[in-house]
Scaffold this active site. Structure first.
Site, PDB file in Angstrom:
ATOM      1  N   ARG A 295       0.815  -1.221   0.000  1.00 58.79           N
ATOM      2  CA  ARG A 295       0.000   0.000   0.000  1.00 58.79           C
ATOM      3  C   ARG A 295       0.842   1.262   0.000  1.00 58.79           C
ATOM      4  O   ARG A 295       0.511   2.234  -0.679  1.00 58.79           O
ATOM      5  CB  ARG A 295      -0.973  -0.035   1.188  1.00 58.79           C
ATOM      6  N   TYR A 439      -6.159  -0.568  -7.191  1.00 60.61           N
ATOM      7  CA  TYR A 439      -5.625  -1.853  -6.702  1.00 60.61           C
ATOM      8  C   TYR A 439      -5.005  -1.778  -5.310  1.00 60.61           C
ATOM      9  O   TYR A 439      -4.858  -0.709  -4.757  1.00 60.61           O
ATOM     10  CB  TYR A 439      -4.740  -2.547  -7.732  1.00 60.61           C
ATOM     11  N   GLU A 440      -4.694  -2.926  -4.767  1.00 56.38           N
ATOM     12  CA  GLU A 440      -4.264  -3.065  -3.357  1.00 56.38           C
ATOM     13  C   GLU A 440      -5.273  -2.476  -2.382  1.00 56.38           C
ATOM     14  O   GLU A 440      -4.905  -1.857  -1.392  1.00 56.38           O
ATOM     15  CB  GLU A 440      -2.884  -2.417  -3.128  1.00 56.38           C
ATOM     16  N   GLY A 441      -6.551  -2.688  -2.664  1.00 58.62           N
ATOM     17  CA  GLY A 441      -7.608  -2.111  -1.846  1.00 58.62           C
ATOM     18  C   GLY A 441      -8.014  -0.782  -2.440  1.00 58.62           C
ATOM     19  O   GLY A 441      -7.269   0.201  -2.339  1.00 58.62           O
ATOM     20  N   GLN A 446      -9.589   1.849   1.644  1.00 59.29           N
ATOM     21  CA  GLN A 446      -8.599   2.552   2.473  1.00 59.29           C
ATOM     22  C   GLN A 446      -9.302   3.492   3.452  1.00 59.29           C
ATOM     23  O   GLN A 446      -8.939   3.577   4.627  1.00 59.29           O
ATOM     24  CB  GLN A 446      -7.638   3.375   1.597  1.00 59.29           C
TER      25      GLN A 446
END
Lengths: 595, 595
Positions: A295, A439-441, A446
């Protein structure tokens, strides 16, 4: 043709003048990075980014990756560039010396990664993903797995991937179906389909280590039944050489809006052999180790595209002659003035400039707290380090990518019609930056992580510690020169605290009150945290000017940029707070068929 | 696969309930459009958009236009679709009956255009550009030119283009170099290179009429020496049939971020024969006739992409099962809840929904004032019509495209990773929408037009008339049901007036004070104007509910959307005002080398 110049002068200002890194010189990691070594590393990394990686960025976009008979070919030049990266020892920069790493602080690592990503974001994802896989193995793998796989992952001879997403599950990993069947020898047979796997298959490295979430046969449904496995593309023999191909293959490459130079794969696992990483059914914990690393890395991608887009838009604005200044011709001998004379062009450029410098400071500050959480010999500093790292990770990921994309769009706007033409390169920055919000959440996740988990963690210890840092700064800097910055910071902090209190009072009774304000809160937090960074940078600049050892022009410009940030950017905190206080009702009152 | 459903119910609400179009039934244009005819037109237009144009949108993007040996081929299906458009008589909808048009009000025309553009923005630009050329010819062309060219432009058998931009000049047309040499027969030989010419060459129509800005040999430098010419692709013989090819050719197609289905051409003029449109050296005046038409048309493109992106994101949000509601499972029998349960997903959708409905009202309201400026028999109404049309055109162009793009980006965010995959279609909406912020005067130019020209026009008559409309509404609607909407509108109006006064006090002394706040002012104006529309729509909804003739659920939803708009969107006016009041100093204090 777009270009890129690594902002090394900015890096030195942060490491030396703002955060005074030499104060940590006795700590592990930091002691291997005295200032002269850091200087050298930054200069060499800048050369790699500017001379090797940036020239491949546009061809990476136009040619992209190709899949033929299961073999993925990266764009022309990527293979040679990756070789240069590995030969330079760059993948091992912040890795553990026990496995061949150089063990340098991540506060330095993020700057290296920013340069790589500004120069060529799609390329940077290959080593970037490897680092996530490295972290998961380092923290959760057995000694045998670590001895077998980590050294070559650290050198970059092998790369790594993260396999979470499946067609029916992205955010909600509890729905995943990939299954793992235990074998007599302790290994597992993994079967299933993973999608959106960045760097999932390519021709840059001899082996690829896939870290795969799957459910052991008979494990409970939902998120509690998930385990993490290592599935190498090629088996590794006892002597370390590569053996047969494992049962994992690339079924397709995705056609994406951007990052064409990175191979985003559908990966098919067909009784592929894997080994458990960490405990069975504790896969999510191991996965979060990878995710948290990733992140920060995605946050810096947002910054990286904002920086390179800004640099190119600025060059265009200085070069493009069009119209005259509203206050009379500035370059009367030319057919028109450069468009940089127009306040609205300056607005777009200064939004980016003040963000880039402030966001970069926040990135380094956050990474530094992560470093101190491990390296400090003072328990209180370790605790603050952990708290700040946990609290700020969703802010860095969400805020830096939202604003980074917005700045790339504004940079494109500076170009006028020429920004819409692919050959000019700025459209690629916009298209590449766009994925970092997803991406990555996705950034909505977040924001929920920030509001729903991080605020409440340890009874709010993190967020109150953050407020105290700001309060201490304001209290300690009441002198005339700093006062205007401190006052604007205090105003942002007040709005952030009011929003925090509003959540504490209203979200327990109705969690939708947190969800409805979460995105606004993430931005409110981002503006305030970057404001704190600008206050630190203003203080450092004033001190340097007072010191009188030269380069005053640089520090004066820094103060002008701080002023722009506080006067033009910070006022948005009031709107964020107002929207948060509205609560959930105006959103939740709609039935599904009323949309 | 993306889809589109024309929001015909919304159109009826606006025309019938909100703006009560039947009150104008006695005026020219309006009298040809009684409600039952309008209903029929809307339904047939919806069918055209949904069944003919939308199915070609994605192939238009993936295949694009091709140039081979000077011949441009449009994407598969475009030619047949254009034939259907012409056979249906659609290009003549709002054109002058004297030249074969149907003479219907533009308030209806913009709704037709919205449908076409939502269904297929790149396709819609072919007839869209024709309409700009039509207006320039109609208002400035000689009778002979009009008789020769207008009828087939009106039917759509021929199309038109606007040729302004050259490599060295976009915004600053004073720099243009294309030259025109007078000939003995009254024609001119035109030579030069034009770039970014939308619909510049294609295979949809028999002839293309290029309207070209050029400088007659010996004319003064700068903007005052510019004239407008008509340059047909093929000469037209006396009997109306087509003759030889003129000296204009397509040198290249641009590779663009989006609108791939439209041919964006480099056009080379090599002693092409052209005829003067309007007076010599009064080309800019004629050009502005085209531009103003075009600017409303571009504003609606922003809305159109926001609408279609919203529709698809909404369908995805209802369909995609992922995670559970924060307040407990809503569809416990399914593996997860649809993501529409999440407040943050609703936030993104409601930002778009409340914008789409309000911005569409503003578009119709502005077009209606343009209609009344021509058609009304009351001089006061004609004056207000002209004032509102002039004042709101830059707001519609700039605000609707800025927000339209932002909404398309948020719609893409709703899709998560799937939004980044080209096959799912939402990326195209983002890429297509992006150009609308740039062309026909980049939005920074719209903001300057608003602040620098429109505010001051006739001593501020327009903006004060606008405030008075809002004041009259607030004064007349103090009853309980409308009070919350009126109060929120009053608050936005107060910020807008304060900003207007600030400019009046500070921009004369330093015009950069206007430039520095212009973009913020354009948004402040947009939020307020759309707020006024929401107040009108809320009033209409309350009246319909009281009337009790059914469809109450529709009107109740309208009130919920009004509430969302006033509570969640409108608070941003405070931030815009604060930024405007900062003035130019923090932007202008930077020397060029300090960026």
């Amino acid at each position: 043709m777009p270009s890129y110049k690594a902002p090394v002068r900015e890096y030195r200002f942060l490491l030396n003048d703002t955060f005074n890194m030499s104060q940590y010189a006795s700590l592990p990691g930091f002691r291997d990075a005295p200032l002269d070594i850091v200087d050298q590393i930054l200069d060499e990394a800048a050369r790699l980014a500017e001379e090797v990686l940036q020239p491949l960025n546009q061809i990476g976009d136009t040619v992209g990756c190709k899949l033929e008979n299961g073999v993925v070919t990266t764009p022309p030049g990527f293979k040679e560039a990756y070789k240069t990266l590995v030969e330079g020892g760059w993948p091992s920069l912040v890795a553990d010396p026990a496995f061949g790493g150089q063990g340098l602080p991540n506060a330095l690592g993020v700057l290296f990664n920013e340069m790589v990503s500004s120069a060529n974001m799609a390329f940077g994802m290959y080593p970037g993903l490897s680092h996530g896989a490295y972290s998961a193995l380092l923290h959760h793998g057995s000694d045998e797995l670590k001895q077998t796989y980590l050294p070559k992952l650290v050198t970059g001879e092998w790369t790594g991937t993260m396999n979470l997403t499946e067609p029916q599950c992205g955010t909600d990993l509890g729905l995943l179906r990939t299954k793992a069947v235990p074998q007599a020898d302790g290994s597992y047979k993994i079967t299933g389909t993973k999608i959106f796997i960045s760097a999932g298959e390519h021709d840059l490295a001899d082996n690829i280590l896939h870290l795969v979430l799957a459910r052991v046969e008979g494990a409970p449904a939902g998120i509690k039944g998930i385990s993490l496995f290592l599935v190498p593309k090629f088996f590794v023999k006892e002597d370390g050489s590569l053996g047969a191909r494992n049962g994992v293959s690339c079924g397709a490459l995705e056609h994406k809006m951007g990052i064409h130079g990175n191979a985003t794969c559908v990966l098919n696992y067909d009784e592929a052999t894997g080994w458990l990483v960490g405990e069975r059914e504790k896969g999510m914990r191991a996965m979060f180790t990878m995710m948290n690393e990733a992140r920060l890395g995605v946050g810096l991608q947002g910054l990286s595209q904002s920086e390179v887009a800004y640099q190119n838009a600025l060059a265009y604005a200085k070069d493009r002659l069009q119209g005259r200044s509203l206050t009379g011709a500035k370059e009367a001998d030319k057919p028109a003035d450069p468009i940089l004379v127009h306040p609205d062009v300056r607005r777009m450029l200064l939004n980016a400039k003040s963000f880039n410098e402030g966001a970069r400071a926040l990135l380094v500050w956050t990474a530094l707290h992560g470093d101190l959480a491990h390296a400090s010999d003072d328990a209180a500093i370790r605790e603050t380090g952990e708290d700040m790292m946990a609290l700020l990770t969703p802010v860095v990921k969400g805020y830096l990518t939202d604003r980074g994309f917005a700045n790339a769009v504004e940079a494109q706007q500076v170009y006028g019609g020429h920004g819409y033409i692919e050959e000019n390169g700025v459209s690629q920055f916009v298209r590449d930056a766009r994925i970092s919000m997803i991406y990555e959440g996705a950034n909505g996740i977040q924001a929920l992580d920030l509001v729903g988990r991080k605020l409440a963690q340890n009874g709010g210890r993190g967020v109150f510690a953050f407020f105290k840092l700001i309060d201490d700064f304001i209290a300690a800097n009441k002198d005339e020169a700093l006062a205007p910055y401190a006052a604007a910071l205090a105003s942002a902090r007040k709005d952030l605290e009011a929003a925090t209190m509003w959540f504490m009072e209203n979200a327990l009774a109705n969690p939708d009150n947190a969800g409805a304000g979460s995105a606004e809160y993430l931005h409110l937090f981002g503006v305030t945290a970057v404001g704190y960074m600008w206050a630190l940078m203003a203080k450092a600049s004033i001190a340097k000017i007072a010191e009188g050892k030269g380069d005053n022009a640089y520090y004066e410009t820094k103060l002008k940029t701080a002023r722009y940030y506080f006067e033009r950017v910070v006022p948005e905190t009031a709107t964020h707070l107002a929207r948060i206080r509205v609560g959930a009702a105006p959103l939740m009152d709609f039935a599904a068929d009323e949309f």
